[in-house]
Write an enzyme that holds these catalytic residues in place. Structure first.
Site, PDB file in Angstrom:
ATOM      1  N   LYS A 133       3.542  -8.108 -10.675  1.00 36.17           N
ATOM      2  CA  LYS A 133       2.702  -7.124 -11.347  1.00 36.17           C
ATOM      3  C   LYS A 133       1.700  -7.874 -12.205  1.00 36.17           C
ATOM      4  O   LYS A 133       2.086  -8.653 -13.078  1.00 36.17           O
ATOM      5  CB  LYS A 133       3.570  -6.199 -12.201  1.00 36.17           C
ATOM      6  CG  LYS A 133       2.924  -4.902 -12.623  1.00 36.17           C
ATOM      7  CD  LYS A 133       2.365  -4.129 -11.489  1.00 36.17           C
ATOM      8  CE  LYS A 133       3.295  -3.194 -10.831  1.00 36.17           C
ATOM      9  NZ  LYS A 133       2.575  -2.369  -9.812  1.00 36.17           N
TER      10      LYS A 133
ATOM     11  N   GLU B  58       6.222 -10.743  -2.076  1.00 34.44           N
ATOM     12  CA  GLU B  58       7.163 -10.196  -3.055  1.00 34.44           C
ATOM     13  C   GLU B  58       8.553  -9.929  -2.475  1.00 34.44           C
ATOM     14  O   GLU B  58       8.688  -9.214  -1.475  1.00 34.44           O
ATOM     15  CB  GLU B  58       6.607  -8.905  -3.656  1.00 34.44           C
ATOM     16  CG  GLU B  58       7.492  -8.315  -4.741  1.00 34.44           C
ATOM     17  CD  GLU B  58       6.821  -7.229  -5.552  1.00 34.44           C
ATOM     18  OE1 GLU B  58       7.517  -6.579  -6.357  1.00 34.44           O
ATOM     19  OE2 GLU B  58       5.599  -7.015  -5.385  1.00 34.44           O
TER      20      GLU B  58
END
Length: 403
Positions: free
Chosen positions: A224, A208
Site C-alpha cells: 500500500k 503481492e
C-alpha cells in the site's frame, strides 16, 4: 459448476505449467489430472468446495499444519484461482457488481500429476496479434466522484479506508496467451504466471503475497503506497504521512486476519513499510507472519484472508459494501488470488497487475486505496500509472528493466 475428469494421465496433453508459485523443477513434467471451475451462480461454499476437491485428488487440505512431503509418484499440487467476488462470498461480504468477463470462473482448482517425460518446447507464437483501444467502464470524472463518495463515507465514520478499482476492456485478435505470458514476465512480478481454461485465460504480474504457508509459518505481505520509481518519488513515498497511515491501517487489518487462523499470540510484523520496485513504480510493502494454528484447513484459511485487505479496505465488510455501491462493474480476475497449493506448502498472490482474456476482449483492473486525505485527481492518475505497464506488455511493448 464444471469438473473435468480424464480416464488417465495419458489421455491429456503434457504442457509446461506456468501457474504462479508452481514448483520450478516440475513445471515441464506436469499433466492436468482434473479441474474444478465454479461460478457465483452455481451456489454453495467455494472455500469448502476447493478443500473437498483437493482431498478427492490426494491433496489433503483439511489440516495445513500437518507436515507433508512432495513425491514424484503422487500429485504435484494444484493451481488455485479465486476471483474477488468469490473471495467476498467466502468472507460473507457483498460480491460486488456483475463481472464484465462472465466466461471466467470465480474459482478454479487445477490438479496436476507428474509425467515421466518433459513437455516439448512450446511452438513460437503465431502472428496476427492486435489490441484495439482500451475502453474504461467509468470516466475519470466518475472515478474522481467515487473517490469523493468514499471520502464522505469516511467522514461519516462508515469506513476508515476503501480500495477503489476501475476496469477497462480492449478488443483483440490472435492468441492472447503469449501476450499474457509477456505480462507475467514484468520485472518485480513475484507471482508472474498464467492460467488457462476453456474460453478464458489469466495473466498475472503481481508483486503481492496474499498468503503463503511453509513449514508451519503463515506469511502475508500487504502493499500500500505508490510513487514513480525516481529518487524523488522514493523520498516522497517515505515522507508521506498519508501513505504511511494508509499502509499501517492495512497492516493492522492483515494482522487481525492472520490472528483468526494463527496460534495464539504468534502474529508478528517482521518488516514495516519497506520500499520496493515494480516496473516504474515504488511501492511500500510490509511482512506479517504467524505460526499456523493446529488443524487449520484450507477453507478456513481462505475465509480469513479473502479478499485481501489491501484491495478492500477497513473494516473489510463495510468496505465491500461501499465498493459494490461505487464500482460500476465487478472486479473479475483482478483483486482475487492466484497461486499454488501442494504437499506442505501454499503460496497465493493477490491478483493486482493482472489481465484476463475471454473470447472477445482483454480485461484489466487498476485502482488504489482511498483515505480522508486522498486527492481525487491524484487517485485517478495513480490508477492509470499502475495500468500503463500492463497494457504495454500486452501490446508487445517494453518496460524498463528492474534496477
Amino acid at each position: 459448476m464444471m469438473e473435468n475428469g480424464p480416464d488417465g494421465v495419458e489421455a491429456l496433453p503434457l504442457t509446461r505449467v506456468d501457474a504462479p508459485a508452481a514448483p520450478h523443477g516440475c513445471r515441464d513434467r506436469l499433466v492436468e489430472r482434473d479441474r474444478l471451475e465454479w461460478r457465483l451462480a452455481d451456489g454453495g461454499d467455494p472455500a469448502a468446495l476447493a478443500e473437498a476437491f483437493l482431498a478427492g485428488h490426494g491433496l489433503a487440505a483439511d489440516d495445513l499444519s500437518r507436515p507433508a512431503a512432495h513425491h514424484l509418484d503422487g500429485p504435484c499440487g494444484a493451481a488455485l484461482y479465486v476471483s474477488a467476488a468469490a473471495g467476498a462470498v467466502m468472507a460473507a461480504g457483498h460480491p460486488g457488481a456483475p463481472t464484465p468477463a462472465p466466461a471466467l470462473p470465480d474459482l478454479a482448482v487445477v490438479v496436476y500429476d507428474h509425467a515421466a517425460t518433459p513437455a516439448p518446447p512450446a511452438p513460437p507464437p503465431g502472428g496476427g496479434w492486435w489490441i484495439g483501444p482500451w475502453t474504461p467502464s467509468w470516466t475519470d470524472r466518475q472515478h474522481a466522484d467515487a473517490v469523493a463518495a468514499v471520502r464522505a463515507a469516511i467522514g461519516r465514520g462508515d469506513v476508515y479506508q476503501v480500495n477503489l478499482v476501475g476496469h477497462a476492456a480492449a478488443p483483440y485478435t490472435g492468441d492472447p496467451r503469449p501476450a499474457l505470458a509477456r505480462l507475467a514476465r514484468l520485472p518485480g512480478a513475484r507471482y508472474g504466471g498464467t492460467l488457462h481454461g476453456p474460453g478464458w485465460s489469466i495473466g498475472c504480474a503481481s508483486p503481492e503475497t496474499l498468503i503463503a504457508l511453509h513449514a508451519g509459518r503463515l506469511v502475508t505481505r500487504p502493499i500500500k503506497g505508490t510513487r514513480p520509481a525516481t529518487a524523488a518519488g522514493r523520498r516522497d513515498l517515505l515522507a508521506s504521512t498519508k501513505e504511511r497511515a494508509e499502509h499501517i491501517m492495512i497492516v493492522d487489518l492483515e494482522r487481525n486476519d492472520l490472528a483468526r487462523v494463527a496460534a495464539t499470540g504468534s502474529v508478528t510484523v517482521d518488516e514495516l513499510f519497506a520500499v520496493r520496485r515494480w516496473c516504474d513504480l515504488w511501492q511500500a510493502e510490509s511482512t506479517v507472519s504467524a505460526a499456523c494454528a493446529d488443524g487449520l484447513g484450507l477453507a478456513d484459511l481462505l475465509r480469513a484472508v479473502c479478499p485481501g485487505g489491501s484491495v478492500t479496505g477497513a473494516p473489510k465488510l463495510a468496505a465491500l459494501d461501499l465498493v459494490a455501491a461505487c464500482e460500476p462493474v465487478g472486479r473479475g480476475a483482478g483483486m482475487g488470488a492466484l497461486g499454488w497449493i501442494g504437499p506442505g506448502r501454499l503460496d497465493l498472490g493477490l491478483t493486482i497487475r493482472t489481465a484476463a482474456a475471454d473470447g472477445h476482449l482483454l480485461h484489466g483492473w487498476a485502482g488504489g486505496g482511498i483515505t480522508w486525505d486522498s486527492d481525487p485527481d491524484a487517485e485517478v492518475a495513480e490508477a492509470a500509472a499502475k495500468a500503463r505497464p500492463v497494457r504495454a506488455a500486452l501490446a508487445g511493448g517494453r518496460t524498463r528493466a528492474h534496477r
